[in-house]
Design an enzyme around this catalytic site. Sequence first.
Site, PDB file in Angstrom:
ATOM      1  N   ALA A 245      96.564  25.938 -62.510  1.00 15.71           N
ATOM      2  CA  ALA A 245      95.612  26.864 -63.129  1.00 15.71           C
ATOM      3  C   ALA A 245      96.095  27.183 -64.537  1.00 15.71           C
ATOM      4  CB  ALA A 245      95.522  28.146 -62.301  1.00 15.71           C
ATOM      5  N   LYS A 246      95.208  27.769 -65.302  1.00 19.60           N
ATOM      6  CA  LYS A 246      95.531  28.064 -66.716  1.00 19.60           C
ATOM      7  C   LYS A 246      96.789  28.925 -66.843  1.00 19.60           C
ATOM      8  CE  LYS A 246      91.862  26.030 -68.087  1.00 19.60           C
ATOM      9  NZ  LYS A 246      90.634  26.713 -67.696  1.00 19.60           N
ATOM     10  N   ARG A 247      96.967  29.848 -65.901  1.00 18.57           N
ATOM     11  CA  ARG A 247      98.092  30.781 -66.021  1.00 18.57           C
ATOM     12  C   ARG A 247      99.448  30.097 -65.776  1.00 18.57           C
ATOM     13  NH1 ARG A 247      95.278  31.881 -61.605  1.00 18.57           N
ATOM     14  NH2 ARG A 247      96.201  31.387 -59.608  1.00 18.57           N
TER      15      ARG A 247
END
Length: 312
Positions: A245-247
């Site tokens: 995921a982006k995080r």
Amino acid sequence: MIAMPTTSSTPRAGRYAPSPSGDLHLGNLRTALLAWLFARAGGRRFVLRVDDLDRVRPGAESRQLADLTALGLDWDGPVTHQTDRLDRYDAAVERLTAAGLTYDCYCTRKEIQQAATAPHGPLGAYPGTCRDLTHAERTARRAAGRPAALRLRSTRAEFAITDRLHGRYAGPVDDLVLRRADGIPAYNLTVVVDDAEQGVDQVVRGDDLLPSTPRQAYLATLLDLPVPEYAHVPLVLNADGKRLAKRDGAVTLADRLARGETVEQVVSELADSLGLAGHTAGDLLAGFDPGRLPRAPWVLDPDSLVCAVRNP
Ligand code: GLU
């Protein structure tokens, strides 16, 4: 069987169908690269379709297309958008309805969740609450102002597909939603209508979508549309084994460029994860053999690569 417009004159195609909900991360880019490699290695056209009926973030589509182009992926014909194709989905729904294969469903999400935990049917499958409502029951629900979704009146409990990487895969086919209560056509319908009309005979996508595929293939047969060949490719996971995921850190192309990597380095990192070697998408085509693709997810620790880039 319900005749839909045939696509026999449309050349064979593969496709990538991103949802414009944000920037593509390395997992998305790797799947897009694979879809392109499968299509081009098989002499297919490659089409790009933006699944923009849901989750649209302004600016995301143009950044996604720019990233795909930067990786060296090209596509045939104009980019298509699902929002331009609502009449096609309506036509498919009308055909199913005319054949007696749909019904209105007034259940809320919560009601379905509660009913689905009861010990009948596959987990998450719609329990059929509204399938056989009497006229009076339907009228009462309508009068209460409940918006109705439209569901398929499925005639089977299970359907099997064949996948290039997973082999035979059988999964549940419940009374899937065709049109949501807010009037938006459902993904499982739109993907079937679009792929058939665009001549897509090979669907390459992340293996998180494998469980939906029996439903889609079944729907295609009900609409008398060809069932494509499938290749559900492994996802990219983070260091904790969860879906990337982006995080998770520097996971988009823009992130990578910002920390000093080149596009060629990113392509060769993706290539390496696939057991291939090269710096451009074109380099990878010559040695591409779907039979030799890794079957396990690629576990990526985005931050560990900072060291590799700093100290090559
Ligand atoms: N738009 C879907 C997604 O980004 C993919 C649909 C598909 O490949 O069938 O998850």
